[in-house]
Scaffold this active site. Structure first.
Site, PDB file in Angstrom:
ATOM      1  N   HIS A   1      92.343  58.398   6.067  1.00 54.76           N
ATOM      2  CA  HIS A   1      93.396  57.466   6.460  1.00 54.76           C
ATOM      3  C   HIS A   1      93.765  57.631   7.919  1.00 54.76           C
ATOM      4  CE1 HIS A   1      93.939  56.433   2.193  1.00 54.76           C
ATOM      5  NE2 HIS A   1      93.526  57.678   2.022  1.00 54.76           N
TER       6      HIS A   1
ATOM      7  N   LYS B   1      90.802  82.911  31.764  1.00 51.42           N
ATOM      8  CA  LYS B   1      91.480  84.176  31.448  1.00 51.42           C
ATOM      9  C   LYS B   1      91.932  84.848  32.738  1.00 51.42           C
ATOM     10  CE  LYS B   1      89.589  86.204  27.159  1.00 51.42           C
ATOM     11  NZ  LYS B   1      88.975  87.374  26.549  1.00 51.42           N
TER      12      LYS B   1
ATOM     13  N   GLU C   1      81.881  77.872  21.200  1.00 46.14           N
ATOM     14  CA  GLU C   1      81.675  78.963  22.173  1.00 46.14           C
ATOM     15  C   GLU C   1      80.216  79.397  22.207  1.00 46.14           C
ATOM     16  OE1 GLU C   1      84.345  82.322  21.917  1.00 46.14           O
ATOM     17  OE2 GLU C   1      85.943  81.204  22.902  1.00 46.14           O
TER      18      GLU C   1
HETATM   19  O1  PA5 Z   1      84.526  85.046  20.127  1.00 41.28           O
HETATM   20  C1  PA5 Z   1      84.969  85.650  21.098  1.00 41.28           C
HETATM   21  O2  PA5 Z   1      84.335  86.558  21.657  1.00 41.28           O
HETATM   22  C2  PA5 Z   1      86.341  85.317  21.659  1.00 41.28           C
HETATM   23  O3  PA5 Z   1      86.907  84.230  20.997  1.00 41.28           O
HETATM   24  C3  PA5 Z   1      87.279  86.506  21.512  1.00 41.28           C
HETATM   25  O4  PA5 Z   1      87.350  86.871  20.168  1.00 41.28           O
HETATM   26  C4  PA5 Z   1      88.687  86.164  22.022  1.00 41.28           C
HETATM   27  O5  PA5 Z   1      88.624  85.727  23.354  1.00 41.28           O
HETATM   28  C5  PA5 Z   1      89.596  87.384  21.937  1.00 41.28           C
HETATM   29  O6  PA5 Z   1      89.066  88.450  22.654  1.00 41.28           O
HETATM   30  P1  PA5 Z   1      89.558  89.928  22.395  1.00 41.28           P
HETATM   31  O7  PA5 Z   1      89.162  90.316  21.021  1.00 41.28           O
HETATM   32  O8  PA5 Z   1      88.877  90.759  23.440  1.00 41.28           O
HETATM   33  O9  PA5 Z   1      91.050  89.925  22.564  1.00 41.28           O
END
Ligand code: PA5
Length: 477
Positions: A324, A438, A295
């Protein structure tokens, strides 16, 4: 605690070991050192200017105090702790639990320093239903920690609404209030609104800290402390790593070197980054790393706004299991990967291999040896085989796996990510590409009103998604 410092070993990415075509020559390393040294100063400055608040989480004594008080209050009435969250709101919790508590934590009371821990970072109906069947008559001794910065993440919201109804039906408002802790933004967001309305106990996702950088905040520390993990040592490890990753000398700074090596290989065609721990306990830290890396570094545009579509692809493998399964590809497939092994020098438990039976004297070479010796020798053997095939290999060496060394590892990789972001010239702290999916799921689930991202109503958006994703019989075999 110098003897408990984790170390990054990088000789096996050099040209000296794997040759000029695939390895980093002295000259290339010098160029990388020059480029990265400037970024060390830049990152240290950005931190001072408050632009990377995750860097200061290990110093937040108030958080630790608050978590300890809450844990002391809840522990006696909590046999099961259930975390609802996804992505950065779950992966750190899972990683800490797998790394620092015994494999049989949930099943064996004598191995459990705290409640059982269940982290639901998915919305698989049979999985959650099976759990609810089990926990239904244990709600009295169960605490739910719902974690969501935005409160709008469909998966976490749906799980929460299921639990909300269950608790209300079975235990009423007061029962619900006593059993739910909401970890969310301090001021805004849907979960904040719900928590205020229901008067839930709250913990905080700190301002300016994205989910994947939040494990050392309330987000990861609460479940860890509840389950008996030494959060003081975890944060001490992170603080001690902080001293090393602010070093202005590139050759003394493990995050800068790690990032520079990863950047170099990604930029020269080795775009897959395989992390392979030789310790089961570290396997979920690799899931945490995969999210952090993917990310943060997978971006369409650089900071100047030019299209770059870059980012190393992080891959998880587990030693010895995946020897393996994957190593055939790793050695003979395309030379497009950088390998990072996680090696543990001393295991807190070990086993002696038994004697070979008379009918199988050929197994005698294993007899009476420590199982950890076999595991670490298998790591060496795999590394050797990869090096023979000119594949670059890094190793992070853990003297032991404990809260102090895991804290170091987490901080090392968070800061490595910041360095890598700066080297790639992208913003490692946003995730714009996650948003479209989303919003599309909101549309498909019947949300009304206008979707700002697509600038159309959710109804129209749902139609557009429908026409593109409906199964067309002509193409269905
Ligand atoms: O790293 C990030 O920002 C994302 O992976 C969020 O943690 C994830 O989308 C969950 O979001 P939220 O905490 O708003 O539910």
């Amino acid at each position: 605690m110098p003897e408990l410092q984790i170390k990054l070993y990088y000789k096996n990415v050099t040209a000296e070991i794997i040759g000029n075509e695939h390895g980093i020559t002295d000259a290339r390393l010098k160029t990388l050192a020059k480029k990265t040294s400037l970024l060390i100063l830049q990152l240290n400055k950005e931190r001072k200017a408050g632009k990377t608040p995750y860097r200061d989480l290990p110093y937040n004594e108030k958080t630790v105090q608050k978590i300890k008080e809450l844990t002391a209050e809840l522990k006696d009435r909590c046999e099961n702790l259930v975390v609802l969250g996804i992505g950065g709101s779950a992966l750190g919790n899972i990683a800490l639990q797998t790394a620092l508590n015994p494999y049989m934590h949930n099943l064996d009371d004598s191995q459990r320093p705290g409640p059982r821990l269940f982290v639901f970072d998915n919305i698989d109906p049979p999985q959650l239903a099976s759990f609810l069947d089990w926990v239904g008559d244990k709600l009295d001794k169960t605490i739910f920690n719902v974690i969501s910065k935005s409160g709008q993440t469909s998966e976490t919201a749906a799980q929460f609404l299921i639990i909300h109804k269950l608790l209300l039906d079975r235990l009423g408002c007061e029962g619900l209030r006593n059993r739910v802790i909401a970890t969310t933004d301090q001021k805004e967001g849907t979960l904040r609104k719900i928590a205020d309305d229901l008067k839930l106990r709250c913990l905080e996702v700190p301002d300016g800290v994205g989910g994947r950088f939040s494990v050392l905040s309330d987000v990861g520390l609460f479940s860890a402390a509840m389950c008996g993990i030494d959060i003081d040592s975890l944060l001490e490890g992170a603080r001690d790593m902080d001293k090393r990753v602010i070093a202005e000398d590139f050759y003394q700074n493990p995050a800068a070197i790690n990032a520079a090596i990863n950047y170099y290989f990604c930029s020269t065609g080795k775009r897959i980054s395989v992390m392979m721990p030789y310790n089961y306990a570290l396997k979920d830290l690799v899931d945490w790393y995969r999210q952090l890396w993917a990310e943060s570094l997978g971006k369409a545009n650089n900071l100047k706004g030019s299209k770059v579509n870059l980012g190393p692809t992080p891959v998880k493998a587990l030693g010895t299991t995946d020897q393996h399964s994957q190593v055939q590809l790793y050695r003979e497939g395309p030379n497009d990967k950088l390998f990072t092994f996680l090696q543990v020098n001393n295991f807190d438990k070990d086993l002696k291999i038994g004697p070979a039976p008379d009918c199988a004297p050929e197994l005698g070479f294993l007899a009476s040896k420590d199982l950890s010796l076999l595991l670490n020798n298998e790591k060496k053997a795999t590394e050797y085989a990869l090096l023979q095939s000119k594949r670059p290999c890094l190793t992070v060496i853990f003297p032991q796996v404990n809260a102090y060394t895991v804290g170091q590892f987490i901080y090392l990789y968070e800061v490595t990510t910041s360095f890598a972001g700066a080297l790639f010239d992208i913003n490692p702290y946003d995730q714009p590409a996650v948003e479209l999916g989303k919003q599309a799921s909101f549309a498909l689930m019947g949300k009304t009103s206008r979707c700002e991202l697509t600038n159309m109503t959710y109804e129209k958006f749902a139609q557009q998604i429908g026409s593109l994703t409906k199964v067309d019989g002509d193409f269905l075999l």
